[in-house]
Design an enzyme around this catalytic site. Sequence first.
Site, PDB file in Angstrom:
ATOM      1  N   GLU C 437       0.846  -1.188  -0.025  1.00 15.15           N
ATOM      2  CA  GLU C 437       0.118   0.086  -0.040  1.00 15.15           C
ATOM      3  C   GLU C 437       0.758   1.296  -0.099  1.00 15.15           C
ATOM      4  O   GLU C 437       0.673   2.027   0.610  1.00 15.15           O
ATOM      5  CB  GLU C 437      -0.913  -0.197   1.134  1.00 15.15           C
TER       6      GLU C 437
HETATM    7  C1  LIG Z   1       2.657 -10.024   0.450  1.00 12.97           C
HETATM    8  C2  LIG Z   1       2.501  -8.817  -0.863  1.00 12.97           C
HETATM    9  C3  LIG Z   1       1.239  -8.509  -1.003  1.00 12.97           C
HETATM   10  C4  LIG Z   1       0.829  -7.607  -1.860  1.00 12.97           C
HETATM   11  N1  LIG Z   1      -0.560  -7.443  -2.221  1.00 12.97           N
HETATM   12  C5  LIG Z   1      -0.629  -6.462  -3.211  1.00 12.97           C
HETATM   13  C6  LIG Z   1      -1.971  -6.697  -3.717  1.00 12.97           C
HETATM   14  O1  LIG Z   1      -2.907  -7.106  -3.277  1.00 12.97           O
HETATM   15  N2  LIG Z   1      -2.151  -5.718  -4.802  1.00 12.97           N
HETATM   16  C7  LIG Z   1      -1.210  -5.244  -5.529  1.00 12.97           C
HETATM   17  O2  LIG Z   1      -1.360  -4.379  -6.495  1.00 12.97           O
HETATM   18  N3  LIG Z   1      -0.028  -5.333  -5.268  1.00 12.97           N
HETATM   19  C8  LIG Z   1       0.253  -5.747  -3.879  1.00 12.97           C
HETATM   20  N4  LIG Z   1       1.632  -5.933  -3.461  1.00 12.97           N
HETATM   21  C9  LIG Z   1       2.529  -5.243  -4.113  1.00 12.97           C
HETATM   22  C10 LIG Z   1       3.210  -4.034  -3.387  1.00 12.97           C
HETATM   23  O3  LIG Z   1       2.135  -2.944  -3.322  1.00 12.97           O
HETATM   24  C11 LIG Z   1       4.360  -3.435  -3.784  1.00 12.97           C
HETATM   25  O4  LIG Z   1       5.323  -4.585  -3.708  1.00 12.97           O
HETATM   26  C12 LIG Z   1       4.923  -2.182  -3.322  1.00 12.97           C
HETATM   27  O5  LIG Z   1       4.010  -1.178  -3.689  1.00 12.97           O
HETATM   28  C13 LIG Z   1       6.210  -1.954  -3.603  1.00 12.97           C
HETATM   29  O6  LIG Z   1       6.449  -2.204  -4.834  1.00 12.97           O
HETATM   30  P1  LIG Z   1       7.852  -2.867  -5.416  1.00 12.97           P
HETATM   31  O7  LIG Z   1       7.741  -4.258  -4.753  1.00 12.97           O
HETATM   32  O8  LIG Z   1       7.942  -2.945  -6.978  1.00 12.97           O
HETATM   33  O9  LIG Z   1       9.149  -2.106  -5.147  1.00 12.97           O
HETATM   34  P2  LIG Z   1       9.640  -0.829  -5.492  1.00 12.97           P
HETATM   35  O10 LIG Z   1       8.715   0.089  -5.946  1.00 12.97           O
HETATM   36  O11 LIG Z   1      10.538  -1.262  -6.532  1.00 12.97           O
HETATM   37  O12 LIG Z   1      10.485  -0.118  -4.375  1.00 12.97           O
HETATM   38  C14 LIG Z   1      11.703  -0.510  -3.800  1.00 12.97           C
HETATM   39  C15 LIG Z   1      12.469   0.493  -2.906  1.00 12.97           C
HETATM   40  O13 LIG Z   1      12.499   1.431  -3.448  1.00 12.97           O
HETATM   41  C16 LIG Z   1      11.652   2.494  -2.934  1.00 12.97           C
HETATM   42  N5  LIG Z   1      11.333   3.496  -3.790  1.00 12.97           N
HETATM   43  C17 LIG Z   1      10.640   3.198  -5.031  1.00 12.97           C
HETATM   44  N6  LIG Z   1      10.430   4.350  -5.608  1.00 12.97           N
HETATM   45  C18 LIG Z   1      10.694   5.336  -4.857  1.00 12.97           C
HETATM   46  C19 LIG Z   1      10.756   6.656  -5.190  1.00 12.97           C
HETATM   47  N7  LIG Z   1      10.445   7.417  -6.074  1.00 12.97           N
HETATM   48  N8  LIG Z   1      11.372   7.631  -4.297  1.00 12.97           N
HETATM   49  C20 LIG Z   1      11.868   6.850  -3.241  1.00 12.97           C
HETATM   50  N9  LIG Z   1      12.022   5.545  -2.930  1.00 12.97           N
HETATM   51  C21 LIG Z   1      11.393   4.836  -3.866  1.00 12.97           C
HETATM   52  C22 LIG Z   1      10.726   1.976  -2.342  1.00 12.97           C
HETATM   53  O14 LIG Z   1      10.297   2.789  -1.038  1.00 12.97           O
HETATM   54  C23 LIG Z   1      11.245   0.548  -1.544  1.00 12.97           C
HETATM   55  O15 LIG Z   1      12.098   0.884  -0.569  1.00 12.97           O
HETATM   56  C24 LIG Z   1       1.882  -6.865  -2.289  1.00 12.97           C
HETATM   57  C25 LIG Z   1       3.285  -7.243  -2.192  1.00 12.97           C
HETATM   58  C26 LIG Z   1       3.487  -7.979  -1.435  1.00 12.97           C
HETATM   59  C27 LIG Z   1       5.023  -8.601  -0.987  1.00 12.97           C
END
Ligand SMILES: Cc1cc2nc3c(=O)[nH]c(=O)nc-3n(C[C@H](O)[C@H](O)[C@H](O)COP(=O)(O)OP(=O)(O)OC[C@H]3O[C@@H](n4cnc5c(N)ncnc54)[C@H](O)[C@@H]3O)c2cc1C
Lengths: 249, 313, 593
Positions: C437
């Site tokens: 989220e």
């Molecule tokens: C168990 C689980 C359940 C989930 N359930 C859902 C779901 O039901 N529906 C759904 O759609 N998604 C779901 N997700 C996805 C989840 O919302 C994302 O994993 C999350 O939003 C982070 O995206 P990402 O994994 O691509 O990480 P990234 O966006 O790649 O982020 C990696 C790191 O970089 C940082 N970062 C990224 N962009 C920036 C920026 N602009 N400025 C500073 N820091 C930044 C982040 O804070 C983080 O520390 C789920 C994930 C998990 C693990």
Amino acid sequence: MKVLAAVKRVVDYNVRVRVRADGSGVDTANTRMAMNPFDETAIEEAVRLREAGTASEVVAVTVGDAGSEEVLRTALAFGADRALRVESDAPLEPLAVSKALAAVADREQPDLVLMGKQAIDDDSNQVGQMLACHLGWAQATFACAVTPADDELHVVREVDGGQRTVAVALPAVVTTELELNEPRYIKLPSIMKAKKQAIERLGLAEIAVDGSPRLELLGVSEPPPREAGEQVDSAAALVDRLKNEAQVI
Amino acid sequence: MGVLVFAEHDGAAVTEATRRAVSAASALGAPVDAVVAGGDEAEDVAASLAGTGVGRAWLCQGAPYADQLPEPLAERLVALVRAEGYEAVVAATSTQARDLLPRVAAGLDVQMLTDVTAIEDTETFVRPNYTGSVLARLRCREAVQVLTVRATNFAPPAADGTSPAVARLEPGTDPGLSRLLEVQRTDSSRPELASARVVVAGGRGVADVGVGELEALADRLGAAIGASRGAVEAGLLPNDAQVGLTAKVVAPDLYIAAGISGSIYHVSGMKDSGVIVAINKDPEAPIFDVADYGLVADLREALPQLLEALEPS
Amino acid sequence: MTTYRAPTRDLRFVIEELIGLERLAGLADLEAVTPELLEAVLAEAGRLADEVWAPLNVTGDQQGCSLTDGAVALPEGFADAYRAFVEGGWNGINAPPEHGGQGLPAVVASATQEMWHGANMALALAPMLSAGATTLLQRHGDASLRERFLGKLVSGEWTGTMDLSEPQAGSDLGQVACRAVPDGDAYRLHGEKIYITWGEHEAAENIIHLVLARTPDAPAGHRGISLFLVPKYLVEADGSLGARNDVHCTALEDKLGIHGSPTCTIAYGDREGAVGYLVGEAHRGLKYMFTMMNEARHKVGLQGVGVAERAYQQAVAFARERIQGRRPGGEAAVPILHHPDVRRMLMTMRAQTEAMRALALLAAAEMDVAEHSPDETARAAAQRRVDLLTPVVKAVATDQAVETASLGIQVHGGMGYVEELGVPQLLRDVRIAPIYEGTNGIQAQDFTLRKVLKDGGETLEGVLAEADGVVEALRADSALAGLGDGLAEALAALRGSTQRLLRDGADDALVPLTAATPYLAQAGLVLGGWLMGRAALVARQQGDAGSGDTAFYTAKLHTARFYMRHVLPRAHGYTPAIRGGSDELEAIDDEHW
Ligand SMILES: Cc1cc2nc3c(=O)[nH]c(=O)nc-3n(C[C@H](O)[C@H](O)[C@H](O)COP(=O)(O)OP(=O)(O)OC[C@H]3O[C@@H](n4cnc5c(N)ncnc54)[C@H](O)[C@@H]3O)c2cc1C
């Protein structure tokens, strides 16, 4: 069949009550209150009888102050059709409660009155039996199974040393053990609906019941604690103590 | 004038609890009579009151009374109390007395006292409420005092040479409100829980060893088996073995609590026992606070070791 | 074994005495909440949480979920426990009555949601995600969609999912690539989503996916994303279930925690394309998503509070029992509860949890006002507060929950690291909360840039002015004056930080981005202090009034004191980092990493 279920508001069973410093009574202000657990079993049974088609209407009744309407709401949420409170700001003794309930029974003409075998606050275990006496009805106390059979009820009663099954003619008073059933989880919509239901009220004077106490409470105290004894380090040492020191075996 | 004791019996003799109820009744300062309800056995039962100090034993015989049904019995007792002018009706707290006496009290229009633990004087009584966590002192000046008394809190009557005079009661009318269909007794090879001299009680912890070990210990000691609510809920032991304020209150000479943690509910049902032994693997279990002898041990080891140590050498 | 008892007493305290039921009086279209109703609702929810949900927590962790031929098997008991929840009517607790909900305020719903999460976080995710889908449909779906899908989503007979993430689109949802091709009245979707919580299971008859995807004519980036409703089973006009839609779970993630919650890869349109219905207007999908972002994030914060509460309960129970070591001068070994360091850990856990519970429920009450006040200005003011507080609740409550769960392990010693007592599970489970989220890093940016700096710190200052009042009241009570001083210093520190960021951030965008996380942490501690200060005042008043519940109020005072003296001062530790600027970090060349 019309069922009257009597319920009482008591201090929640999880709460450890405290005796007031002056020994004049028990401090119940602001403590968590709940429906007497034995009465939960009673109202549950009543509602099950209606759900099974045996009962046509379930009326919940309590005798108590305005706060005790809370347990009537709970009873309504369980599924009681109507609720009625006999108003009494002071707590009444079992005899007076039984007379109030008898007056309610006269008005409502139920075929069956269900209630817990006792309330966990004063642990008297009297009201159901007294009520049955006033009404001249059959009684079946300590019920752990209730089965309708023609125009009577077969009730399995928990008694010392086992169980006794009796057939009681209707109308009758049945008081319940916790083993009778597992009260349901109350549904949120039932709570919301119960909130809006009207609660009928009856004054003690209206039903000509004298609520004045017959007994005089001289004071309450906490029982003296039993002192912890000795730890022994083996089964053999224990047997030795029981034989030679305590001389009980 | 006088006190009437409702004498509960096992078909042959009055219960030990009834004998103690007689001695409690004598604290009310008036001659004590007793009433025995039953069939033909009532005479033997009345005879078993010899030595208790009971002056007269009423036999209440006939069909509805033999089945101990509360409606006709209460009606008959009310009539007896009125006719003889009894000032008190006493019985030992038991499921039968709890069933019967409130109906008698209502018939007499008096407020009764349940489970009296002490009689301070002829009108001052102590009884527990709030699951035994509070003791209330009450004054009762009702025209007829109706009490159930906790037998274990009263000594048995000192034996005297008396024998009660036996008198037969005219049967009353049977209102025909209820019928006895069946009596199921739980295993009676062991002594009755309420009056056993030794009680071996099991809690949830018994699940670790199985009920067999507990039974073996009870058999070795000639003990009744008791249970905590936890053990009953877990299906280990039957409900009527449950010890606790709203279940059975016991006070044997020896109470062995095996694998019982010691909730207030349980403790208030056994804390008046003579000697309490607690065996529990949790050293913090509250049961140890009331035990005369505590053994911190796993039941899997402790029970076999106890049996072995009890083996006559 | 691990136990959980819903903290109904503290929840009632916060709602009735810290927030005050009068806050909710006069809100349109909401059920009136009396103390009796609140107690009944919390007691019954608590019973289900304690007796039915909580016992499944550990087995859910051990068994996890499995995928066979596209079908997901849940841990034992989960489906029944979910159904008991649905039959109890708890799913629709704050949905409007016209859709079959119970119309209770969000603050009451939030209190129950904390319990579900505390009892069983993995299971509680099912209704949590459903709620997001339901809200989107309710706000933006057209009448025919609402008619067909809303009722069963509200009741919980069907569950909903939120399908945003794709391998290349996580924090940056502008990268979403799923395609939606018009097909008559509907669309056909093709593509793949990952990490979809409760994306497939059999606990409900149907699953309603709310999916972000692009139409063929869509512009690139954020503006080209639309929202679609894709049911697992198509729904006929008469409401009965029709054909299986072309949407399938192709994989389950193997993950650190929440093993009882299936995290699914969902494929759309392997064959003919998944039938989807456009929700609202085309190209506005992300916008719609943002309208429910506050609620979803707020719920994650509650999740943190729920798990932290359980960690505390478990740790304190263990600390009472574990005998180890002596007190100075003492002879006998004591329960570890009596060692100062263990007391410190336990109190830290409790104080943080109670502070965040208060903040989360307060934010929920503001949501109620924002949505239901008859007064437009009051609505707008409350909405600004909701916007301000949401990232605090989401990030600070979850970061603190991770710390609390970790402290819970520490209190247990070795027994905390081994799985036997179910202690590590809590840390493993709650560790996701700072990630999904919107990661907590994203929350910090949102808070700092959009919620504080953008309005010159005005909304925040409005809250802090209330906290000034608490300082005064505390100082007026000689027994609490010290707490007032502590709170005043912390308030000054936060104001100083805000001023500094307002000044430096204006020239250099990197400064607030670097400072955001420590700044949010500082704000969280100070807002917690504000509410714990209020709690202390109420507890004192109740103590004086001779309330029968002295044990509760005494404990509350202890917690408030500890918070003010030991937890709140951490806020000052963040000041140097907030003021430090971005130079050190920016100076590092890539080859020096
Ligand atoms: C168990 C689980 C359940 C989930 N359930 C859902 C779901 O039901 N529906 C759904 O759609 N998604 C779901 N997700 C996805 C989840 O919302 C994302 O994993 C999350 O939003 C982070 O995206 P990402 O994994 O691509 O990480 P990234 O966006 O790649 O982020 C990696 C790191 O970089 C940082 N970062 C990224 N962009 C920036 C920026 N602009 N400025 C500073 N820091 C930044 C982040 O804070 C983080 O520390 C789920 C994930 C998990 C693990």
